[in-house]
Design a protein around this motif. Structure first.
Motif, PDB file in Angstrom:
ATOM      1  N   GLU A 229      88.163  28.263  72.468  1.00 36.19           N
ATOM      2  CA  GLU A 229      87.121  28.622  71.491  1.00 36.19           C
ATOM      3  C   GLU A 229      86.167  27.446  71.266  1.00 36.19           C
ATOM      4  N   ARG A 230      86.717  26.245  71.140  1.00 39.01           N
ATOM      5  CA  ARG A 230      85.893  25.057  70.927  1.00 39.01           C
ATOM      6  C   ARG A 230      84.960  24.814  72.117  1.00 39.01           C
ATOM      7  N   LEU A 231      85.516  24.965  73.330  1.00 40.83           N
ATOM      8  CA  LEU A 231      84.717  24.754  74.533  1.00 40.83           C
ATOM      9  C   LEU A 231      83.581  25.776  74.646  1.00 40.83           C
ATOM     10  N   MET A 232      83.861  27.033  74.310  1.00 39.71           N
ATOM     11  CA  MET A 232      82.844  28.068  74.397  1.00 39.71           C
ATOM     12  C   MET A 232      81.753  27.856  73.356  1.00 39.71           C
ATOM     13  N   ARG A 233      82.122  27.373  72.170  1.00 40.41           N
ATOM     14  CA  ARG A 233      81.123  27.081  71.142  1.00 40.41           C
ATOM     15  C   ARG A 233      80.219  25.936  71.585  1.00 40.41           C
ATOM     16  N   ALA A 234      80.836  24.901  72.187  1.00 36.51           N
ATOM     17  CA  ALA A 234      80.058  23.761  72.669  1.00 36.51           C
ATOM     18  C   ALA A 234      79.080  24.213  73.752  1.00 36.51           C
ATOM     19  N   LYS A 235      79.540  25.079  74.638  1.00 33.07           N
ATOM     20  CA  LYS A 235      78.683  25.603  75.705  1.00 33.07           C
ATOM     21  C   LYS A 235      77.515  26.385  75.118  1.00 33.07           C
ATOM     22  N   LYS A 236      77.798  27.200  74.105  1.00 32.55           N
ATOM     23  CA  LYS A 236      76.763  28.010  73.476  1.00 32.55           C
ATOM     24  C   LYS A 236      75.704  27.131  72.812  1.00 32.55           C
ATOM     25  N   LEU A 237      76.144  26.064  72.139  1.00 36.34           N
ATOM     26  CA  LEU A 237      75.216  25.131  71.488  1.00 36.34           C
ATOM     27  C   LEU A 237      74.321  24.442  72.513  1.00 36.34           C
ATOM     28  N   MET A 238      74.925  24.058  73.651  1.00 36.19           N
ATOM     29  CA  MET A 238      74.153  23.418  74.713  1.00 36.19           C
ATOM     30  C   MET A 238      73.111  24.363  75.288  1.00 36.19           C
ATOM     31  N   GLU A 239      73.486  25.619  75.464  1.00 34.31           N
ATOM     32  CA  GLU A 239      72.562  26.605  76.006  1.00 34.31           C
ATOM     33  C   GLU A 239      71.399  26.859  75.042  1.00 34.31           C
ATOM     34  N   GLU A 240      71.723  26.918  73.733  1.00 31.61           N
ATOM     35  CA  GLU A 240      70.688  27.139  72.731  1.00 31.61           C
ATOM     36  C   GLU A 240      69.751  25.944  72.658  1.00 31.61           C
ATOM     37  N   ALA A 241      70.312  24.731  72.805  1.00 30.33           N
ATOM     38  CA  ALA A 241      69.486  23.517  72.738  1.00 30.33           C
ATOM     39  C   ALA A 241      68.538  23.428  73.928  1.00 30.33           C
TER      40      ALA A 241
END
Length: 245
Positions: A229-241
């Motif tokens: 879950e933590r890894l997927m959230r980090a990925k999502k934040l990177m994609e949004e940025a």
């Protein structure tokens, strides 16, 4: 040495996305028979299912090279190689006569598995000793299940644990530990490339257990789900940025 149990509890997540790889071995605590422990295990099972439901949408079918709660399908890459080559005896013979050919077979199996979605793949030590294999695992989420080697050695000696045909480990406890240490040293750089590490010692300490044997498979699964879950959230934040304004 029940990473298989861990993997099978993590399996058919909804959607499709990248694979997760789990390396190494672990021994879950035997479930107690009294009512209190039964209730605790039941509550933990519900917690696992809720957590799996929470992270499923974000995973979008991403494979976990490591799953019923997540609705993923589990594969042990060593077992797939053994089946493809004709069984354990055939594998042992192949390794003696053509080690490179055997390693190429491992790579081909990983290539096929990494091209699929919604898989949990338990990878053997050979999978992290080759740059091509490590590159294939980048198609998914890789998780190193870090269990002390002395604990693994005890299981091999005391419980007669059946290792993959590619691993020829036997003898007394000290001999087995020496062999495991050598394999670990050959593979440690590959382990270090994992997206995250689930360490048995850290979980035991955090949960206040007196011994590592007290850590259950469910404890490990819940920790793994939280890390995914933590890894997927980090990925999502990177994609949004990375999105343009």
């Amino acid at each position: 040495m029940k990473v298989v149990q861990l993997a099978q509890q993590l399996r058919p997540l909804v959607g499709h996305s990248r694979p997760t790889t789990i390396c190494h071995h672990l021994k879950p605590r035997a479930l107690a028979n009294n009512n209190h422990d039964s209730i605790t295990q039941f509550d933990l099972s519900l917690t696992l299912k809720r957590k799996a439901a929470e992270i499923s949408p974000d995973l979008k079918g991403t494979c976990l090279f490591l799953v019923e709660a997540l609705r993923y399908y589990y594969f042990d890459s060593d077992s797939v190689v053994e089946e493809a080559l004709g069984g354990k005896d055939a594998v042992r013979s192949f390794i003696k006569t053509d080690l490179k050919g055997f390693r190429d077979s491992e790579t081909e199996v990983l290539k096929q598995l990494s091209s699929m979605g919604r898989l949990v793949v338990c990878a053997g030590n050979g999978a992290v000793q080759c740059a091509a294999n490590l590159a294939l695992m980048r198609h998914g989420i890789s998780i190193w299940i870090d269990v002390p080697l002395d604990m693994v050695a005890k299981q091999i000696v005391l419980e007669n644990f059946q290792l993959p045909a590619a691993e020829t480990i036997n003898g007394s406890y000290s001999e087995v530990l020496t062999q495991l240490t050598a394999i670990y040293e050959d593979s440690r750089n590959g382990y270090a490339t994992a997206d995250t590490t689930i360490a048995l010692q850290n979980i035991a300490s955090r949960l206040g257990y007196d011994t590592l044997d007290a850590v259950t498979t469910e404890d490990m699964v819940l920790e793994t789900l939280k890390e995914v879950e933590r890894l997927m959230r980090a990925k999502k934040l990177m994609e949004e940025a990375a999105r343009p304004f």
